[in-house]
Design a protein around this motif. Structure first.
Motif, mmCIF file in Angstrom:
data_model
loop_
_atom_site.group_PDB
_atom_site.id
_atom_site.type_symbol
_atom_site.label_atom_id
_atom_site.label_comp_id
_atom_site.label_asym_id
_atom_site.label_seq_id
_atom_site.Cartn_x
_atom_site.Cartn_y
_atom_site.Cartn_z
ATOM 1 N N LEU A 11 1.081 -1.143 0.064
ATOM 2 C CA LEU A 11 0.053 0.099 0.024
ATOM 3 C C LEU A 11 0.856 1.063 0.053
ATOM 4 O O LEU A 11 1.715 1.349 0.775
ATOM 5 N N LEU A 54 2.867 3.252 2.810
ATOM 6 C CA LEU A 54 2.252 3.741 3.964
ATOM 7 C C LEU A 54 2.785 3.020 5.122
ATOM 8 O O LEU A 54 3.117 1.754 5.098
ATOM 9 N N GLU A 55 3.247 3.842 6.035
ATOM 10 C CA GLU A 55 3.952 3.351 7.093
ATOM 11 C C GLU A 55 2.913 2.839 8.338
ATOM 12 O O GLU A 55 1.886 3.380 8.429
ATOM 13 N N ALA A 56 3.204 1.907 9.111
ATOM 14 C CA ALA A 56 2.125 1.122 9.866
ATOM 15 C C ALA A 56 1.886 2.168 10.800
ATOM 16 O O ALA A 56 0.715 1.819 11.425
ATOM 17 N N ASP A 57 2.552 3.146 11.328
ATOM 18 C CA ASP A 57 2.212 3.917 12.281
ATOM 19 C C ASP A 57 1.560 5.297 11.935
ATOM 20 O O ASP A 57 1.552 6.156 12.491
ATOM 21 N N GLU A 58 1.331 5.319 10.591
ATOM 22 C CA GLU A 58 0.700 6.736 9.943
ATOM 23 C C GLU A 58 -0.667 6.320 9.356
ATOM 24 O O GLU A 58 -0.859 5.286 8.793
ATOM 25 N N ASP A 59 -1.600 7.357 9.763
ATOM 26 C CA ASP A 59 -2.919 7.255 9.094
ATOM 27 C C ASP A 59 -2.660 7.591 7.683
ATOM 28 O O ASP A 59 -1.573 8.126 7.425
ATOM 29 N N LEU A 60 -3.781 7.528 6.679
ATOM 30 C CA LEU A 60 -3.383 7.840 5.426
ATOM 31 C C LEU A 60 -3.305 9.495 5.069
ATOM 32 O O LEU A 60 -2.429 9.831 4.377
ATOM 33 N N GLN A 81 -8.806 13.160 0.256
ATOM 34 C CA GLN A 81 -8.655 11.842 -0.672
ATOM 35 C C GLN A 81 -9.333 11.988 -1.979
ATOM 36 O O GLN A 81 -10.267 12.481 -2.084
ATOM 37 N N ILE A 99 -3.383 5.086 -2.528
ATOM 38 C CA ILE A 99 -4.218 5.970 -2.329
ATOM 39 C C ILE A 99 -3.796 7.076 -2.437
ATOM 40 O O ILE A 99 -2.646 7.478 -1.786
ATOM 41 N N PRO A 224 -14.033 11.266 7.269
ATOM 42 C CA PRO A 224 -13.327 11.019 8.427
ATOM 43 C C PRO A 224 -12.061 11.372 8.786
ATOM 44 O O PRO A 224 -11.713 12.167 9.990
ATOM 45 N N GLU A 225 -11.176 11.488 7.952
ATOM 46 C CA GLU A 225 -9.492 11.979 8.388
ATOM 47 C C GLU A 225 -9.448 13.399 7.954
ATOM 48 O O GLU A 225 -8.282 13.612 8.198
ATOM 49 N N GLU A 226 -10.510 13.660 7.474
ATOM 50 C CA GLU A 226 -10.327 15.182 6.966
ATOM 51 C C GLU A 226 -11.017 16.197 7.808
ATOM 52 O O GLU A 226 -11.026 17.643 7.564
ATOM 53 N N VAL B 9 0.765 -3.578 6.834
ATOM 54 C CA VAL B 9 -0.686 -2.793 6.757
ATOM 55 C C VAL B 9 -1.303 -3.982 5.697
ATOM 56 O O VAL B 9 -0.710 -4.263 4.744
ATOM 57 N N ARG B 95 -3.366 -3.771 11.515
ATOM 58 C CA ARG B 95 -3.578 -2.612 10.733
ATOM 59 C C ARG B 95 -4.136 -3.053 9.619
ATOM 60 O O ARG B 95 -3.624 -3.666 8.758
#
Lengths: 228, 228
Positions: A11, A54-60, A81, A99, A224-226, B9, B95
């Protein structure tokens, strides 16, 4: 195309970053975007959209914001997005779903942009061949932007908080690459009910200084993330 | 929340499938959607959106179509990517980023739906608590549908090819959960220029049979995987 059955899907998050700057030949305001020159295979030496795994500790959205800052030094307000691209053959060696976020940069931010390593800005409609399916992604982003400006107040993302109708029209003209009749544009813009007169005029101009407007605050984003 | 640094992820595709059916109490047309009862942890026994991990040999829309068919036996025409959900804490043990598609089902298809195992249909605004962040996903899909029906001809996805203005209004009323004035609705619908009169009337009705319309074919979707 190789057999994909045993592959793991990875991803990535990529960003299309649009800003308005004068065209180098015509001088007309036009859409630009930054690209990154790839320093490894596949597509070594070709230009690509800024992004990364995508890093595992970052949301999109955080991943998109980090890419933005790394590429341009900017933290634009408008980050949304756009779409997830997942065709089987979009990367030659592995299966990657990207994404894609898009960012629209305001004029005072454009002036502050600091290009990252291997980063260069291009006129959005005059790009070299891009790596992967990134030409298709840019075309999709341009089509969405050109559609959306006709029915949402998205132009505000390219404007300062207060602006004249001529400045608003210049944004529409740059995005749509067309000349718009000032009187018609004025009538339609005022009828759209998204503009609020500030009650003040542009300072420092001579006779009949143009009135300033701001955008009516729209409903909050449902994404949601925005949410801010 | 556990440390996410070393996690991989993974990627899932889920679907929100809307159909119009009468409300069990009021009898009014309302939005329904199918849910799947989870048969393992996390959230064992709770209801969730249909979906599953993205297989390496499937593109995103194909994965959504397979889920749709497995869940409902249906292959709706309207299938569109909605949004990718990727918050860090949306799944308790790992995740997962979920790319969500939504499908709108036409009335002749509703009649043909065959529920898969552990599948049940619910009134979309009266759901039980859902697994993961699926309540938030459904809320987002409902908000998008209710926004989109006001400025695009998306209602056609719930209608047969030819329909009366009363049928079109019933779709708007069901989606927006409100009564719409027939004369106002008629005027606005005809002014929107998205309707084409077929020149024929609904057969089998008595005096003043209502005229039939179809939707003007819009521009093709720009979304790469949804082009037909």
């Amino acid at each position: 195309m190789q057999s994909a059955i045993d592959q793991r899907v990875s991803l990535a998050v990529s960003t299309v970053i649009f800003a308005l700057r004068p065209h180098p030949e015509s001088g007309l305001m036009t859409l630009w975007l930054p690209l990154v020159r790839r320093i490894r295979e596949p597509y070594e030496g070709q230009w690509a959209l800024p992004g990364g795994p995508l890093e595992a500790d970052e949301d999109l959205a955080a991943s998109a914001r980090h890419t933005l800052e790394r590429t341009t030094g900017l933290t634009p307000n408008y980050l949304e997005q756009l779409y997830a691209f997942g065709s089987l053959d979009r990367s030659p060696d592995d299966r990657v779903v990207s994404i894609v976020y898009w960012a629209l940069v305001q004029p005072d931010e454009v002036a502050r942009a600091v290009d990252g390593e291997n980063v260069e800005w291009f006129v959005a409609d005059e790009l070299p061949p891009l790596a992967f399916d990134h030409t298709e992604i840019v075309d999709y982003a341009l089509a969405r932007l050109r559609a959306k400006i006709t029915y949402t107040p998205i132009a505000h993302a390219f404007l300062p908080l207060e602006f004249t109708l001529a400045e608003l029209r210049a944004v529409h003209e740059a995005v749509l690459r067309t000349h718009l009749d000032p009187a018609n544009f004025r009538r339609q813009a005022l009828a759209s009910k998204t503009l609020v007169p500030t009650g003040t005029c542009l300072q420092g101009t001579s006779h009949r200084p143009p009135a300033l407007f701001r955008f009516e605050a729209g409903p909050p984003s449902h994404a949601p993330e925005e949410r801010r």
